[in-house]
Design a protein around this motif. Sequence first.
Motif, PDB file in Angstrom:
ATOM      1  N   GLY A   1     -38.546  18.396  10.671  1.00  0.00           N
ATOM      2  CA  GLY A   1     -38.736  17.861  12.014  1.00  0.00           C
ATOM      3  C   GLY A   1     -37.446  17.444  12.676  1.00  0.00           C
ATOM      4  O   GLY A   1     -37.421  17.248  13.896  1.00  0.00           O
ATOM      5  N   GLU A   2     -36.358  17.305  11.894  1.00  0.00           N
ATOM      6  CA  GLU A   2     -35.077  16.962  12.484  1.00  0.00           C
ATOM      7  C   GLU A   2     -34.377  18.190  13.048  1.00  0.00           C
ATOM      8  O   GLU A   2     -33.363  18.071  13.722  1.00  0.00           O
ATOM      9  CB  GLU A   2     -34.182  16.298  11.447  1.00  0.00           C
ATOM     10  N   SER A   3     -34.908  19.379  12.755  1.00  0.00           N
ATOM     11  CA  SER A   3     -34.316  20.614  13.226  1.00  0.00           C
ATOM     12  C   SER A   3     -35.305  21.738  12.983  1.00  0.00           C
ATOM     13  O   SER A   3     -36.305  21.567  12.262  1.00  0.00           O
ATOM     14  CB  SER A   3     -32.991  20.893  12.500  1.00  0.00           C
ATOM     15  N   LEU A   4     -35.036  22.894  13.622  1.00  0.00           N
ATOM     16  CA  LEU A   4     -35.827  24.077  13.301  1.00  0.00           C
ATOM     17  C   LEU A   4     -35.476  24.611  11.918  1.00  0.00           C
ATOM     18  O   LEU A   4     -36.221  25.396  11.345  1.00  0.00           O
ATOM     19  CB  LEU A   4     -35.577  25.164  14.360  1.00  0.00           C
ATOM     20  N   VAL A   5     -34.345  24.175  11.381  1.00  0.00           N
ATOM     21  CA  VAL A   5     -33.958  24.521  10.013  1.00  0.00           C
ATOM     22  C   VAL A   5     -34.759  23.661   9.036  1.00  0.00           C
ATOM     23  O   VAL A   5     -34.919  22.459   9.261  1.00  0.00           O
ATOM     24  CB  VAL A   5     -32.452  24.284   9.813  1.00  0.00           C
ATOM     25  N   PRO A   6     -35.295  24.225   7.958  1.00  0.00           N
ATOM     26  CA  PRO A   6     -36.050  23.418   6.983  1.00  0.00           C
ATOM     27  C   PRO A   6     -35.199  22.294   6.416  1.00  0.00           C
ATOM     28  O   PRO A   6     -34.011  22.468   6.127  1.00  0.00           O
ATOM     29  CB  PRO A   6     -36.435  24.442   5.906  1.00  0.00           C
TER      30      PRO A   6
END
Length: 441
Positions: free
Chosen positions: A292-297
């Motif tokens: 949720g802090e990025s589109l990156v897992p």
Amino acid sequence: MTSEERFGVGEDGFVVKGIDRIIADQQNRARAMFGDDVDLTSGSALRKVLDAAALDTHALWRALESQYYGTFITTAEGPGLDLLGCDLGLRRRELRARGAVFLTIAQEEPGRRYALPQGTVVVTEPAAGKPLLAFRTTGPVILSTEEKTATVEAEAVTRGVDGNIPGGTKMSLDPEWARHNLDLGAAEVTAVAQETFHDGDMCESDAAYRARLLGVPRTVWTQEALLAQVLDVNGVRDAAIFDPLGGVEATRRTYGTFRFGSRAFSQERRTGSPYFFDIVVAAEPGWPWRQGESLVPGVYDEVLDVVRQWRPVSVFPDILAANQVDVGLRATLVVEAGHDEEAVRGAILDAVRASVNRLRLGHGVLHSDIVLGARTAAGVVDVQNVRLRRFAPAFGQTSYGGGTYGGSQELSVGENLDLAPDEIARFSVDTSMADLQVVVT
């Protein structure tokens, strides 16, 4: 051939029969068959036939040698190494696509400088039928009204050929990552691929693949087996496992309250009772910790998924973020006349960054390594009064060995920078902690 000469598989490996020995053996057999007066001069027809056959025989010996050494991880190459990796369940990884990204800022505030750190996440614009691709910058960037554009190298988050995007592909900052890590205000940063990204269709080298295969544990549930899986997660720079049964676990609230006179000091864990251990993970710069802090897992979620597949029943991990310690230095450089002072300073900072950023969790920065790296720069005559600096880590959830919290610290000349087991060193070229004074001889 003497009785001591042996070819093929032996105690010291595989011994190839040389082309000279093959030719000599064939000529001896020809003399035994046709007589000692047979014509074996260089112009004879029989000699030409024997020489041609010797080349094929020598190629056969070389093929046998390659097949023999292809059965060992330490000597196998190419497809043979891939087959050994399949036996261990570890395939050769694809590389991450890399290329240059051109960044532009708009609607910025006058007089303000916008810092985009290493690991800034940019994503491609959504398009019908095409997946959203994320890329991370490999260096820091400063944008301002005076410098509205900059070029920086970036690499794909996901390995594989999909990251080989064409030049001119439009991108933008990952909005979730920017919201958690940046304060841009009304400013907007856009990006475009300056060139076609490359290397996504290539695989890791034999040396890198061989090192991974040699590190594969041959056990199912040990610290080494679990650590190998965690280190293979995207975004993990390093990790360490702290097992309470392997030592004192100081993070539990029961530590220090044990009543030694009322019950046994240690007893076997009952089957089904919960058992906890800690995994301290150091993430690469800019990689998000939580989903949720990025589109990156997020690193935490990825590590948790891996551990769930490997842990036994009722064994639970506490996944904790390592404390990052920013390292700096102050020194005086004695440089020969005629050398560019800024170039010398930049070369030394690059060498220090490469040295420090290779360190693992709990490994301190040695004063001697910094001095040695600085002296290897071209034009440097001497390095004097080297003092290491550190920014104290932000207070985390764990501390194995006494991490230092508070303000920054400058050490004495010759003193090493020691780190706690849950701390990891990081050095940035643009850090304000680097103060290099140059004296020209």
